[in-house]
Motif scaffolding. Structure first.
Motif, PDB file in Angstrom:
ATOM      1  N   LEU A 164      10.249  -7.810 -10.400  1.00 25.44           N
ATOM      2  CA  LEU A 164      11.083  -7.352  -9.291  1.00 25.44           C
ATOM      3  C   LEU A 164      11.054  -5.839  -9.130  1.00 25.44           C
ATOM      4  CD1 LEU A 164      14.135  -9.736  -9.794  1.00 25.44           C
ATOM      5  CD2 LEU A 164      12.257  -9.971  -8.164  1.00 25.44           C
ATOM      6  N   ILE A 165      11.035  -5.123 -10.237  1.00 29.63           N
ATOM      7  CA  ILE A 165      11.009  -3.663 -10.162  1.00 29.63           C
ATOM      8  C   ILE A 165       9.672  -3.209  -9.584  1.00 29.63           C
ATOM      9  CG2 ILE A 165      11.090  -1.517 -11.490  1.00 29.63           C
ATOM     10  CD1 ILE A 165      13.023  -2.965 -13.416  1.00 29.63           C
ATOM     11  N   HIS A 166       8.593  -3.811 -10.036  1.00 30.55           N
ATOM     12  CA  HIS A 166       7.266  -3.463  -9.500  1.00 30.55           C
ATOM     13  C   HIS A 166       7.218  -3.693  -7.991  1.00 30.55           C
ATOM     14  CE1 HIS A 166       2.942  -3.145  -9.098  1.00 30.55           C
ATOM     15  NE2 HIS A 166       2.944  -4.328  -8.512  1.00 30.55           N
ATOM     16  N   ASN A 167       7.742  -4.844  -7.549  1.00 30.34           N
ATOM     17  CA  ASN A 167       7.742  -5.146  -6.119  1.00 30.34           C
ATOM     18  C   ASN A 167       8.616  -4.176  -5.329  1.00 30.34           C
ATOM     19  OD1 ASN A 167       6.043  -7.292  -6.556  1.00 30.34           O
ATOM     20  ND2 ASN A 167       7.651  -8.820  -6.547  1.00 30.34           N
ATOM     21  N   LEU A 168       9.745  -3.812  -5.893  1.00 23.23           N
ATOM     22  CA  LEU A 168      10.644  -2.859  -5.236  1.00 23.23           C
ATOM     23  C   LEU A 168       9.953  -1.516  -5.032  1.00 23.23           C
ATOM     24  CD1 LEU A 168      13.551  -1.923  -4.349  1.00 23.23           C
ATOM     25  CD2 LEU A 168      13.866  -1.276  -6.737  1.00 23.23           C
ATOM     26  N   ILE A 169       9.341  -1.006  -6.088  1.00 24.53           N
ATOM     27  CA  ILE A 169       8.667   0.292  -6.007  1.00 24.53           C
ATOM     28  C   ILE A 169       7.465   0.211  -5.062  1.00 24.53           C
ATOM     29  CG2 ILE A 169       7.479   2.083  -7.340  1.00 24.53           C
ATOM     30  CD1 ILE A 169      10.576   1.776  -7.852  1.00 24.53           C
ATOM     31  N   LYS A 170       6.752  -0.890  -5.103  1.00 28.92           N
ATOM     32  CA  LYS A 170       5.603  -1.065  -4.212  1.00 28.92           C
ATOM     33  C   LYS A 170       6.047  -1.068  -2.750  1.00 28.92           C
ATOM     34  CE  LYS A 170       1.824  -4.305  -3.303  1.00 28.92           C
ATOM     35  NZ  LYS A 170       1.243  -5.606  -3.682  1.00 28.92           N
ATOM     36  N   GLN A 171       7.113  -1.797  -2.438  1.00 23.99           N
ATOM     37  CA  GLN A 171       7.610  -1.821  -1.063  1.00 23.99           C
ATOM     38  C   GLN A 171       8.135  -0.451  -0.647  1.00 23.99           C
ATOM     39  OE1 GLN A 171      10.232  -5.067  -0.067  1.00 23.99           O
ATOM     40  NE2 GLN A 171       9.067  -6.473  -1.354  1.00 23.99           N
ATOM     41  N   ARG A 172       8.808   0.226  -1.560  1.00 28.76           N
ATOM     42  CA  ARG A 172       9.295   1.571  -1.232  1.00 28.76           C
ATOM     43  C   ARG A 172       8.136   2.487  -0.883  1.00 28.76           C
ATOM     44  NH1 ARG A 172      10.745   5.560  -5.690  1.00 28.76           N
ATOM     45  NH2 ARG A 172       8.527   5.259  -5.941  1.00 28.76           N
ATOM     46  N   ASN A 173       7.085   2.470  -1.725  1.00 25.98           N
ATOM     47  CA  ASN A 173       5.957   3.367  -1.527  1.00 25.98           C
ATOM     48  C   ASN A 173       5.117   3.019  -0.308  1.00 25.98           C
ATOM     49  OD1 ASN A 173       6.722   4.785  -3.779  1.00 25.98           O
ATOM     50  ND2 ASN A 173       5.263   3.773  -5.136  1.00 25.98           N
ATOM     51  N   LYS A 174       4.976   1.741  -0.020  1.00 31.51           N
ATOM     52  CA  LYS A 174       4.062   1.327   1.039  1.00 31.51           C
ATOM     53  C   LYS A 174       4.739   1.093   2.387  1.00 31.51           C
ATOM     54  CE  LYS A 174       0.510  -0.460  -1.966  1.00 31.51           C
ATOM     55  NZ  LYS A 174      -0.587   0.388  -1.561  1.00 31.51           N
ATOM     56  N   ILE A 175       6.044   0.974   2.412  1.00 29.12           N
ATOM     57  CA  ILE A 175       6.736   0.699   3.680  1.00 29.12           C
ATOM     58  C   ILE A 175       7.779   1.763   3.994  1.00 29.12           C
ATOM     59  CG2 ILE A 175       8.240  -0.900   4.915  1.00 29.12           C
ATOM     60  CD1 ILE A 175       6.982  -3.168   3.326  1.00 29.12           C
ATOM     61  N   HIS A 176       8.693   1.993   3.074  1.00 29.95           N
ATOM     62  CA  HIS A 176       9.871   2.800   3.386  1.00 29.95           C
ATOM     63  C   HIS A 176       9.661   4.302   3.211  1.00 29.95           C
ATOM     64  CE1 HIS A 176      12.347  -0.729   3.994  1.00 29.95           C
ATOM     65  NE2 HIS A 176      11.722  -1.249   2.960  1.00 29.95           N
ATOM     66  N   ALA A 177       8.793   4.708   2.300  1.00 28.15           N
ATOM     67  CA  ALA A 177       8.659   6.134   2.028  1.00 28.15           C
ATOM     68  C   ALA A 177       7.360   6.736   2.577  1.00 28.15           C
ATOM     69  CB  ALA A 177       8.748   6.389   0.531  1.00 28.15           C
ATOM     70  N   HIS A 178       6.308   5.936   2.676  1.00 30.59           N
ATOM     71  CA  HIS A 178       5.003   6.463   3.083  1.00 30.59           C
ATOM     72  C   HIS A 178       4.357   5.523   4.091  1.00 30.59           C
ATOM     73  CE1 HIS A 178       5.423   8.983  -0.466  1.00 30.59           C
ATOM     74  NE2 HIS A 178       5.591   7.887  -1.188  1.00 30.59           N
ATOM     75  N   ASN A 179       3.495   6.063   4.937  1.00 26.47           N
ATOM     76  CA  ASN A 179       2.638   5.235   5.783  1.00 26.47           C
ATOM     77  C   ASN A 179       1.345   5.036   5.016  1.00 26.47           C
ATOM     78  OD1 ASN A 179       4.385   5.008   7.963  1.00 26.47           O
ATOM     79  ND2 ASN A 179       3.749   6.983   8.783  1.00 26.47           N
ATOM     80  N   ASP A 180       1.287   3.973   4.277  1.00 28.66           N
ATOM     81  CA  ASP A 180       0.182   3.708   3.374  1.00 28.66           C
ATOM     82  C   ASP A 180      -1.065   3.289   4.146  1.00 28.66           C
ATOM     83  OD1 ASP A 180      -1.166   1.436   1.413  1.00 28.66           O
ATOM     84  OD2 ASP A 180      -0.406   3.191   0.343  1.00 28.66           O
ATOM     85  N   ALA A 181      -2.187   3.939   3.904  1.00 34.17           N
ATOM     86  CA  ALA A 181      -3.435   3.622   4.604  1.00 34.17           C
ATOM     87  C   ALA A 181      -3.915   2.224   4.255  1.00 34.17           C
ATOM     88  CB  ALA A 181      -4.510   4.652   4.250  1.00 34.17           C
ATOM     89  N   GLU A 182      -3.691   1.822   3.013  1.00 35.60           N
ATOM     90  CA  GLU A 182      -4.112   0.496   2.565  1.00 35.60           C
ATOM     91  C   GLU A 182      -3.361  -0.604   3.313  1.00 35.60           C
ATOM     92  OE1 GLU A 182      -3.570  -1.700  -1.587  1.00 35.60           O
ATOM     93  OE2 GLU A 182      -4.660   0.200  -1.764  1.00 35.60           O
ATOM     94  N   THR A 183      -2.074  -0.409   3.518  1.00 36.47           N
ATOM     95  CA  THR A 183      -1.246  -1.394   4.207  1.00 36.47           C
ATOM     96  C   THR A 183      -1.455  -1.330   5.708  1.00 36.47           C
ATOM     97  OG1 THR A 183       0.406  -1.122   2.478  1.00 36.47           O
ATOM     98  CG2 THR A 183       1.117  -2.230   4.470  1.00 36.47           C
ATOM     99  N   ASN A 184      -1.589  -0.111   6.241  1.00 33.32           N
ATOM    100  CA  ASN A 184      -1.789   0.123   7.669  1.00 33.32           C
ATOM    101  C   ASN A 184      -0.831  -0.703   8.524  1.00 33.32           C
ATOM    102  OD1 ASN A 184      -2.877   1.388   9.875  1.00 33.32           O
ATOM    103  ND2 ASN A 184      -4.596  -0.040  10.060  1.00 33.32           N
ATOM    104  N   PHE A 185       0.440  -0.639   8.173  1.00 36.87           N
ATOM    105  CA  PHE A 185       1.519  -1.304   8.892  1.00 36.87           C
ATOM    106  C   PHE A 185       1.445  -2.830   8.839  1.00 36.87           C
ATOM    107  CE2 PHE A 185       1.135   2.891  10.836  1.00 36.87           C
ATOM    108  CZ  PHE A 185       2.418   3.357  10.649  1.00 36.87           C
ATOM    109  N   ASP A 186       0.568  -3.388   7.994  1.00 34.98           N
ATOM    110  CA  ASP A 186       0.520  -4.836   7.796  1.00 34.98           C
ATOM    111  C   ASP A 186       1.439  -5.160   6.622  1.00 34.98           C
ATOM    112  OD1 ASP A 186      -0.055  -7.527   7.673  1.00 34.98           O
ATOM    113  OD2 ASP A 186      -1.976  -7.241   6.645  1.00 34.98           O
ATOM    114  N   TYR A 187       2.738  -5.280   6.921  1.00 38.75           N
ATOM    115  CA  TYR A 187       3.746  -5.404   5.875  1.00 38.75           C
ATOM    116  C   TYR A 187       3.678  -6.739   5.149  1.00 38.75           C
ATOM    117  CZ  TYR A 187       5.578  -1.252   8.144  1.00 38.75           C
ATOM    118  OH  TYR A 187       5.733  -0.017   8.683  1.00 38.75           O
TER     119      TYR A 187
END
Length: 191
Positions: A164-187
């Motif tokens: 759960l902690i890994h998923n929380l940090i991953k979502q924070r980094n890729k959705i809420h805090a940064h526009n992640d190039a890898e995700t490219n808004f594909d949440y």
């Protein structure tokens, strides 16, 4: 960690947890009232959409501050690791006294997520209540300070082991805090 720094850290993390809980409760009210106030919310849908997103961002930031893995961050992990050096004598008696049950024991009501750590006590309580014809709601256990601190460590480790902690940090980094190039808004790839 010195006692004064430990207590200040605990207080700051407590305030962060209160903020996270507040965000969560407002989000729950928002969801609950969506059906009842659909027309009003539909008239101002952009406003409510922005508010909802801000609430989610705020919740994720508060939770991330509590559970972050960065070694430079002061988090719950920092506090839990510092607990090894804290004794009952280090705590303010006024704060601790309200939790005392008898002697040095603390009566702690188990949350559903904690019952797995006290299976025998939960089964005993259920058996007694069943014999009395009373519905089961919760179990309380008497714990020493060291047992209570061990319970908090187990709870933290359980959350960590579930990913759960890994998923929380991953979502924070890729959705809420940064526009992640890898995700490219594909949440969907992050969930």
């Amino acid at each position: 960690m010195e006692k004064s720094i430990f207590l200040e850290t605990a207080n700051n993390l407590y305030e962060e947890a209160v903020s996270a809980t507040s965000y969560w409760l407002v989000i729950q009210q928002f969801r609950k009232n969506t059906d009842e106030y659909y027309d009003e919310m539909h008239c101002s849908s952009a406003f409510y959409n922005i508010i909802y997103k801000a609430l989610l961002d705020g919740l994720f930031m508060c939770l991330s501050k509590l559970y972050d893995w960065d070694s430079r961050s002061i988090t719950l992990r920092t506090l839990i690791n510092a607990l090894d050096n804290i004794s009952e004598n280090d705590l303010d008696p006024k704060v601790y006294e309200k939790y005392r049950f008898c002697g040095n024991a603390v009566q702690h009501t188990l949350a559903p997520s904690e019952e797995c750590f006290f299976q025998k006590e939960v089964q005993d309580t259920k058996r007694i209540l069943e014999a009395l014809g009373v519905d089961y709601h919760h179990t309380s256990v008497d714990l020493s300070l060291s047992e209570l601190l061990l319970l908090y460590r187990k709870r933290f480790e359980s959350i960590k082991e579930q990913g759960l902690i890994h998923n929380l940090i991953k979502q924070r980094n890729k959705i809420h805090a940064h526009n992640d190039a890898e995700t490219n808004f594909d949440y969907k790839s992050v969930w």
